[in-house]
Design a protein around this motif. Structure first.
Motif, PDB file in Angstrom:
ATOM      1  N   ASN A  99     -94.067 117.894  -0.510  1.00  0.00           N
ATOM      2  CA  ASN A  99     -93.395 117.017   0.462  1.00  0.00           C
ATOM      3  C   ASN A  99     -94.175 116.926   1.767  1.00  0.00           C
ATOM      4  O   ASN A  99     -94.310 115.840   2.351  1.00  0.00           O
ATOM      5  N   THR A 103     -95.828 113.502   3.318  1.00  0.00           N
ATOM      6  CA  THR A 103     -95.459 113.031   4.652  1.00  0.00           C
ATOM      7  C   THR A 103     -96.692 112.899   5.540  1.00  0.00           C
ATOM      8  O   THR A 103     -96.849 111.907   6.262  1.00  0.00           O
ATOM      9  N   LYS A 107     -97.921 109.376   7.234  1.00  0.00           N
ATOM     10  CA  LYS A 107     -97.998 109.249   8.701  1.00  0.00           C
ATOM     11  C   LYS A 107     -99.438 108.981   9.142  1.00  0.00           C
ATOM     12  O   LYS A 107     -99.670 108.220  10.087  1.00  0.00           O
TER      13      LYS A 107
END
Length: 198
Positions: A99, A103, A107
């Protein structure tokens, strides 16, 4: 490890990566990959006669190496508890880093796109190559990302230390138990005979 076993592991890991790529193409790019059972992800399996833990190639999502823990023939309840805790900790860590890496990548792409558009540049140059930012510009992103996730990383570290401290204590108990059993001449407990295998 002999050549036959090594080539077998490499072929199995490549098949696993190919199957994950196929699954990933059907998923939405805006969501992290769905978690499958850890045993399905590893794609490698030790020989039935193996008496050691096996460490596989790094997972392409979490960058962690999966471990297949050896199950002794007459595993005691304490050894089983230790093996389960080690496996649970590995699965927990794999899920966190899968995860976190997803992420981070998402980003980072958003940041690069926004910086390029602020400069009035497209994502690709005239030759079709993907544009990149300087290390100074990326350092701003890295610091911002770490600042945003500091509590998440701190809680992961606390839990990781807690779990590993518990594992270390259990390993000490197993070692003491095995030493005591050897000194007293006791035979191994047969947890498998009682139908408690997992």
């Amino acid at each position: 490890m002999n050549v036959k076993t090594g080539s077998y592991l490499i072929c199995r890991s490549l098949r696993c990566v190919r199957s994950l790529r196929c699954r990933g193409q059907r998923q939405s790019a805006s969501q992290p990959p769905k978690h499958v059972k850890r045993s399905e992800k590893t794609g490698f399996s030790p020989e039935a006669t193996s008496k050691y833990d096996w460490i596989g190639p790094p997972d392409r999502l979490s960058n962690l190496r999966p471990i297949r823990y050896h199950i002794p023939e007459n595993e005691t309840p304490l050894e089983r508890k230790l093996r389960h805790l080690r496996q649970e900790t590995e699965d927990w860590s794999h899920e966190f880093w899968t995860n976190q890496n997803f992420t981070f990548s998402k980003k980072k792409e958003e940041y690069v796109r926004s910086q390029l558009s602020a400069k009035g540049l497209s994502e690709r140059d005239d030759d079709g190559r993907k544009r990149t930012l300087s290390s100074e510009e990326m350092a701003v992103f890295y610091k911002h990302f770490l600042d945003q996730n500091i509590t998440r990383h701190a809680s992961y570290n606390r839990e990781w230390y807690r779990r590993n401290f518990t594992i270390t204590l259990l390993m000490a108990r197993v070692a003491l138990h095995n030493t005591w059993r050897t000194l007293t001449g006791q035979t191994r407990g047969t947890g498998r005979e009682k139908g408690k295998t997992t």
